[in-house]
Design a protein around this motif. Structure first.
Motif, PDB file in Angstrom:
ATOM      1  N   THR A  27     -25.369   4.420   4.848  1.00  0.00           N
ATOM      2  CA  THR A  27     -26.218   5.590   4.614  1.00  0.00           C
ATOM      3  C   THR A  27     -27.650   5.143   4.338  1.00  0.00           C
ATOM      4  N   GLU A  65     -22.404   7.392   0.879  1.00  0.00           N
ATOM      5  CA  GLU A  65     -23.310   8.475   0.489  1.00  0.00           C
ATOM      6  C   GLU A  65     -23.498   8.495  -1.027  1.00  0.00           C
ATOM      7  N   VAL A 109     -26.168   8.958   8.198  1.00  0.00           N
ATOM      8  CA  VAL A 109     -24.878   8.389   7.827  1.00  0.00           C
ATOM      9  C   VAL A 109     -24.113   8.057   9.107  1.00  0.00           C
TER      10      VAL A 109
END
Length: 171
Positions: free
Chosen positions: A60, A100, A118
């Protein structure tokens, strides 16, 4: 007329939209180098290579709304100081912190309208955390096995953009 500078019609980020008067003017904006959205997606792919999760490596990158600053990065794996491996073999319960989550805990909380890149679309809990952290756009390369996270983001008003158009270009 409106032109999508990166040729991805799903990408409604304001920095990707350009008002032009004609097709000829639109042609002046032909893509000749990787769009910035793709650059950040590739950064997320490189981060995913650091993941120690045995099942799915995810990376991410979080930027500011103008795509000028990377404000946080993350990849999935165990907690800092713990062994670099999954706690167990069960999918969804391997003990890894999601990429995340790792990125969001590092991102400035007061920053509004973050943009997330992502490598796999988020799970439901990560989607909820993104909404809570004021992520304004989510770009993802691959769909996670459960699409419920994308539905949560949609319900929360966060545009989700599958970003695969340039995955194999400029390599």
């Amino acid at each position: 007329m409106t032109v999508h500078k990166d040729l991805v019609p799903e990408n409604t980020h304001p920095l990707n939209l350009l008002r032009v008067a004609s097709e000829a003017e639109a042609a002046e904006y032909a893509v000749s180098r990787p769009p910035l959205f793709e650059v950040y997606m590739r950064m997320a792919e490189e981060l995913a290579k650091r993941s120690t999760c045995a099942r799915l490596q995810v990376g991410t990158v979080i930027t500011d709304s103008r795509l000028e600053n990377v404000v946080a990065i993350g990849y999935n794996g165990n907690a800092r100081g713990f062994p670099n491996r999954c706690d167990g073999p069960q999918a969804g319960a391997c003990g890894c912190i999601h990429s995340e989550m790792n990125a969001l805990v590092k991102a400035p909380g007061q920053m509004r309208e973050k943009v997330a890149f992502v490598t796999a679309s988020p799970c439901v809990m990560c989607a909820k955390l993104m909404i809570q952290a004021d992520v304004a756009y989510l770009f993802y390369r691959h769909s996670y096995r459960d699409p419920a996270g994308l539905a949560v983001l949609s319900e929360g008003g966060v545009p989700t953009i599958p970003y695969t158009r340039w995955a194999d270009a400029w390599r």
